[in-house]
Scaffold this motif. Structure first.
Motif, mmCIF file in Angstrom:
data_model
loop_
_atom_site.group_PDB
_atom_site.id
_atom_site.type_symbol
_atom_site.label_atom_id
_atom_site.label_comp_id
_atom_site.label_asym_id
_atom_site.label_seq_id
_atom_site.Cartn_x
_atom_site.Cartn_y
_atom_site.Cartn_z
ATOM 1 N N GLU A 104 -7.535 12.555 5.365
ATOM 2 C CA GLU A 104 -7.437 13.972 5.011
ATOM 3 C C GLU A 104 -7.265 14.839 6.267
ATOM 4 O OE1 GLU A 104 -10.197 13.224 1.045
ATOM 5 O OE2 GLU A 104 -11.114 13.941 2.898
ATOM 6 N N ARG A 105 -7.970 14.453 7.317
ATOM 7 C CA ARG A 105 -7.801 15.193 8.578
ATOM 8 C C ARG A 105 -6.396 14.999 9.124
ATOM 9 N NH1 ARG A 105 -13.026 14.086 9.734
ATOM 10 N NH2 ARG A 105 -12.543 12.240 10.966
ATOM 11 N N GLU A 106 -5.863 13.788 8.946
ATOM 12 C CA GLU A 106 -4.502 13.500 9.412
ATOM 13 C C GLU A 106 -3.497 14.394 8.669
ATOM 14 O OE1 GLU A 106 -3.879 11.636 11.947
ATOM 15 O OE2 GLU A 106 -1.703 11.930 11.791
ATOM 16 N N ALA A 107 -3.676 14.505 7.360
ATOM 17 C CA ALA A 107 -2.764 15.348 6.564
ATOM 18 C C ALA A 107 -2.849 16.797 7.044
ATOM 19 C CB ALA A 107 -3.124 15.257 5.085
ATOM 20 N N LEU A 108 -4.062 17.232 7.297
ATOM 21 C CA LEU A 108 -4.265 18.607 7.769
ATOM 22 C C LEU A 108 -3.550 18.816 9.098
ATOM 23 C CD1 LEU A 108 -5.843 21.241 7.166
ATOM 24 C CD2 LEU A 108 -7.683 20.348 8.584
ATOM 25 N N LYS A 109 -3.681 17.810 9.970
ATOM 26 C CA LYS A 109 -3.063 17.896 11.285
ATOM 27 C C LYS A 109 -1.540 17.978 11.155
ATOM 28 C CE LYS A 109 -3.181 15.182 15.478
ATOM 29 N NZ LYS A 109 -3.733 13.907 15.962
ATOM 30 N N ILE A 110 -0.989 17.166 10.272
ATOM 31 C CA ILE A 110 0.467 17.181 10.078
ATOM 32 C C ILE A 110 0.923 18.552 9.582
ATOM 33 C CG2 ILE A 110 2.335 16.264 8.621
ATOM 34 C CD1 ILE A 110 0.821 13.536 8.790
ATOM 35 N N ILE A 111 0.202 19.040 8.590
ATOM 36 C CA ILE A 111 0.585 20.343 8.025
ATOM 37 C C ILE A 111 0.556 21.437 9.090
ATOM 38 C CG2 ILE A 111 -0.192 22.168 6.446
ATOM 39 C CD1 ILE A 111 -1.131 19.852 4.574
ATOM 40 N N TYR A 112 -0.443 21.381 9.942
ATOM 41 C CA TYR A 112 -0.575 22.434 10.946
ATOM 42 C C TYR A 112 0.222 22.160 12.216
ATOM 43 C CZ TYR A 112 -3.698 25.478 8.414
ATOM 44 O OH TYR A 112 -4.202 26.374 7.507
ATOM 45 N N SER A 113 0.878 20.967 12.294
ATOM 46 C CA SER A 113 1.702 20.686 13.477
ATOM 47 C C SER A 113 3.167 20.970 13.231
ATOM 48 C CB SER A 113 1.562 19.216 13.888
ATOM 49 O OG SER A 113 0.217 18.874 14.043
ATOM 50 N N LEU A 114 3.558 21.059 11.947
ATOM 51 C CA LEU A 114 4.973 21.266 11.634
ATOM 52 C C LEU A 114 5.435 22.635 12.132
ATOM 53 C CD1 LEU A 114 5.112 19.736 8.053
ATOM 54 C CD2 LEU A 114 6.222 18.857 10.123
ATOM 55 N N ASP A 115 6.669 22.647 12.623
ATOM 56 C CA ASP A 115 7.198 23.893 13.160
ATOM 57 C C ASP A 115 7.756 24.818 12.093
ATOM 58 O OD1 ASP A 115 6.600 24.008 15.768
ATOM 59 O OD2 ASP A 115 8.337 22.830 16.431
ATOM 60 N N GLU A 116 8.263 24.180 11.022
ATOM 61 C CA GLU A 116 8.934 25.008 10.012
ATOM 62 C C GLU A 116 7.977 25.980 9.330
ATOM 63 O OE1 GLU A 116 10.242 21.536 7.634
ATOM 64 O OE2 GLU A 116 9.671 20.905 9.650
ATOM 65 N N LEU A 164 -17.252 27.991 9.396
ATOM 66 C CA LEU A 164 -16.659 27.491 8.164
ATOM 67 C C LEU A 164 -15.781 26.267 8.432
ATOM 68 C CD1 LEU A 164 -16.494 28.334 5.155
ATOM 69 C CD2 LEU A 164 -14.238 29.242 5.713
ATOM 70 N N LEU A 165 -15.025 26.358 9.516
ATOM 71 C CA LEU A 165 -14.131 25.248 9.847
ATOM 72 C C LEU A 165 -14.893 23.969 10.109
ATOM 73 C CD1 LEU A 165 -11.284 26.414 12.206
ATOM 74 C CD2 LEU A 165 -11.170 25.266 10.007
ATOM 75 N N THR A 166 -15.933 24.059 10.926
ATOM 76 C CA THR A 166 -16.696 22.849 11.242
ATOM 77 C C THR A 166 -17.258 22.266 9.964
ATOM 78 O OG1 THR A 166 -17.446 24.228 13.047
ATOM 79 C CG2 THR A 166 -18.272 21.990 13.006
ATOM 80 N N LYS A 167 -17.760 23.145 9.114
ATOM 81 C CA LYS A 167 -18.351 22.677 7.869
ATOM 82 C C LYS A 167 -17.295 21.977 7.007
ATOM 83 C CE LYS A 167 -20.629 24.633 3.860
ATOM 84 N NZ LYS A 167 -19.714 25.472 3.102
ATOM 85 N N ASN A 168 -16.137 22.620 6.871
ATOM 86 C CA ASN A 168 -15.104 22.047 6.008
ATOM 87 C C ASN A 168 -14.460 20.806 6.614
ATOM 88 O OD1 ASN A 168 -15.579 23.873 4.042
ATOM 89 N ND2 ASN A 168 -13.855 25.200 4.524
ATOM 90 N N LEU A 169 -14.302 20.791 7.932
ATOM 91 C CA LEU A 169 -13.736 19.608 8.574
ATOM 92 C C LEU A 169 -14.636 18.402 8.358
ATOM 93 C CD1 LEU A 169 -12.255 20.609 12.050
ATOM 94 C CD2 LEU A 169 -11.044 19.688 10.072
ATOM 95 N N SER A 170 -15.933 18.652 8.384
ATOM 96 C CA SER A 170 -16.861 17.527 8.249
ATOM 97 C C SER A 170 -16.807 16.949 6.826
ATOM 98 C CB SER A 170 -18.286 17.952 8.598
ATOM 99 O OG SER A 170 -18.751 18.848 7.624
ATOM 100 N N ALA A 171 -16.201 17.706 5.902
ATOM 101 C CA ALA A 171 -16.087 17.203 4.525
ATOM 102 C C ALA A 171 -14.827 16.351 4.342
ATOM 103 C CB ALA A 171 -16.076 18.370 3.547
ATOM 104 N N LEU A 172 -14.017 16.216 5.398
ATOM 105 C CA LEU A 172 -12.763 15.461 5.279
ATOM 106 C C LEU A 172 -12.916 14.063 5.870
ATOM 107 C CD1 LEU A 172 -10.162 18.139 6.516
ATOM 108 C CD2 LEU A 172 -10.896 17.670 4.172
ATOM 109 N N ASN A 173 -12.237 13.087 5.269
ATOM 110 C CA ASN A 173 -12.188 11.765 5.901
ATOM 111 C C ASN A 173 -10.964 11.709 6.826
ATOM 112 O OD1 ASN A 173 -9.887 11.121 4.455
ATOM 113 N ND2 ASN A 173 -11.025 10.094 2.828
ATOM 114 N N SER A 174 -10.715 10.555 7.444
ATOM 115 C CA SER A 174 -9.689 10.545 8.488
ATOM 116 C C SER A 174 -8.279 10.765 7.921
ATOM 117 C CB SER A 174 -9.768 9.258 9.310
ATOM 118 O OG SER A 174 -9.554 8.163 8.446
#
Ligand SMILES: Nc1ncnc2c1ncn2[C@@H]1O[C@H](COP(=O)(O)OP(=O)(O)O)[C@@H](O)[C@H]1O
Ligand SMILES: [Mg+2]
Length: 363
Positions: A283-295, A271-281
């Motif tokens: 959008e992937r950056e936003a995802l990365k930020i959201i999942y990198s935050l510690d809070e 599912l992840l590979t499929k959904n990641l492939s639907a994102l542009n750069s």
């Protein structure tokens, strides 16, 4: 007696794990069933029932309940048509399907004008009541949505009760003002299942789907835990079946925790590979930020501040991105209070390391 002999299988009735399987007992939906039945009851006396909207998040039993009540109505001689809007998509397809359900005949070739098709449906009905379920109605394009409802609701030729099914009331805003003013409906909410409810619904499937004692308590407990996070029964059915297949493949007589883990990892990876492939750069950056935050309590404002600094984005575009991440179920957005104002919180649906690794592997 060896249960795993010859044709080794752990499944007694594999079909109960099918997402389209209609369970003989619908648990924890008595209120919704009674409400829907009460709304549609006038149809039994030949009176057009009121319209209904069944609304709630995915996997909360809307389709199951509607199909169940429609089946009952049909047993009592009411003409019903159940339509899956996402596969039908056009006005013509919708009415061709209604024609098929009403007449039991093959619908006329494309190219027959819509009004003729409507006439033929009316002729077959002979003033009998028709109950039409429009499942996942929000998937219809604007013009189609309006055309269909207009033809059904306004036409003097039909005595129709419409049962619309949707994950939100958003589609109502897409109705033309005139239609909006005449299409009134009774709303039946479908709330998320609680953990206990999830457990009971899935237990039935385990008991009927697998041979006795095949699934260990720990493995079952784990499935319930995974599903209870978002109440997604469909995901639970998928996990149970996959875990069964994986256990069979390693020639085990039991479905154990390791099989559930393997089922989940397999599902997440695909599912992840499929959904990641639907994102542009971006959008992937936003995802990365959201999942990198510690809070723990991340607000959309926090994410926007970082995105603006790093990528330089307009606010509107940022909101589009956030909306897309929610639609692809990478995150949930929940309203909450912050200080004295209201704010939207971003809730992560995955373990951060799973997403971050998937992004790394992706590109
Ligand atoms: N109350 C319930 N009892 C038994 N099974 C259920 C119940 N609610 C949902 N399910 C099962 O969960 C899955 C999703 O339900 P569905 O009716 O398709 O949800 P929705 O239409 O709201 O997305 C189906 O396989 C269905 O059989
Ligand atoms: Mg459904």
């Amino acid at each position: 007696m060896e249960i795993l002999w010859g044709d080794e299988t752990l499944f007694r009735n594999e079909e109960v794990f099918d997402p389209d399987f209609l369970p003989p007992d619908i648990l924890h939906r008595d209120v919704q069933i009674a409400d829907l039945a009460a709304c549609l009851r006038p149809a039994l006396k030949g009176v057009a029932p009121g319209h209904v909207l069944c609304v709630g998040p995915p996997s909360t039993g809307k389709t199951t309940v509607v199909r169940h009540v429609l089946e009952k109505l049909e047993e009592y001689g009411v003409t019903v048509a159940y339509l899956r809007c996402p596969v039908l998509r056009t006005t013509y397809n919708v009415f061709a399907k209604i024609f098929e359900e009403v007449s039991g005949k093959v619908p006329p070739q494309k190219g027959v004008p819509l009004f003729k098709l409507l006439d033929e449906i009316a002729e077959f009905l002979e003033q009998q009541v028709l109950v039409v379920a429009l499942d996942d109605v929000n998937f219809l394009p604007n013009n189609v949505l309006n055309e269909i409802l207009m033809a059904l609701v306004k036409s003097a030729e039909f005595k129709v009760g419409v049962v619309a099914v949707a994950t939100s009331k958003g589609f109502v805003a897409r109705l033309d003002p005139y239609l909006g003013s005449i299409f009134h409906f009774h709303e039946i909410p479908f709330p998320l299942y609680t953990r206990r409810e999830v457990e009971e619904i899935l237990r039935w499937r385990v008991e009927y789907g697998f041979y006795l004692g095949v699934m260990t308590d720990d493995a079952f407990e784990m499935v319930v835990d995974l599903v209870a996070r978002n109440g997604d029964i469909r995901y639970g059915l998928y996990l149970l079946r996959r875990a069964g297949i994986i256990a069979e493949r390693r020639a085990s007589r039991k479905i154990d925790v390791e099989d559930v883990i393997a089922a989940r990892e397999g599902e997440e990876a695909t599912l992840l590979t499929k959904n990641l492939s639907a994102l542009n750069s971006d959008e992937r950056e936003a995802l990365k930020i959201i999942y990198s935050l510690d809070e723990e309590n991340i607000t959309t404002g926090d994410v926007y501040a970082i995105m603006r600094a790093e990528v330089g984005l307009y606010y509107e575009r940022f909101y589009e991105i956030i909306g897309k991440l929610e639609r692809l179920r990478f995150i949930d957005l929940v309203f909450g209070r912050k200080g004295r104002g209201k704010t939207r919180y971003v809730v992560r649906r995955y373990e951060p390391k799973i997403i971050l690794e998937a992004i790394r592997n992706y590109g």
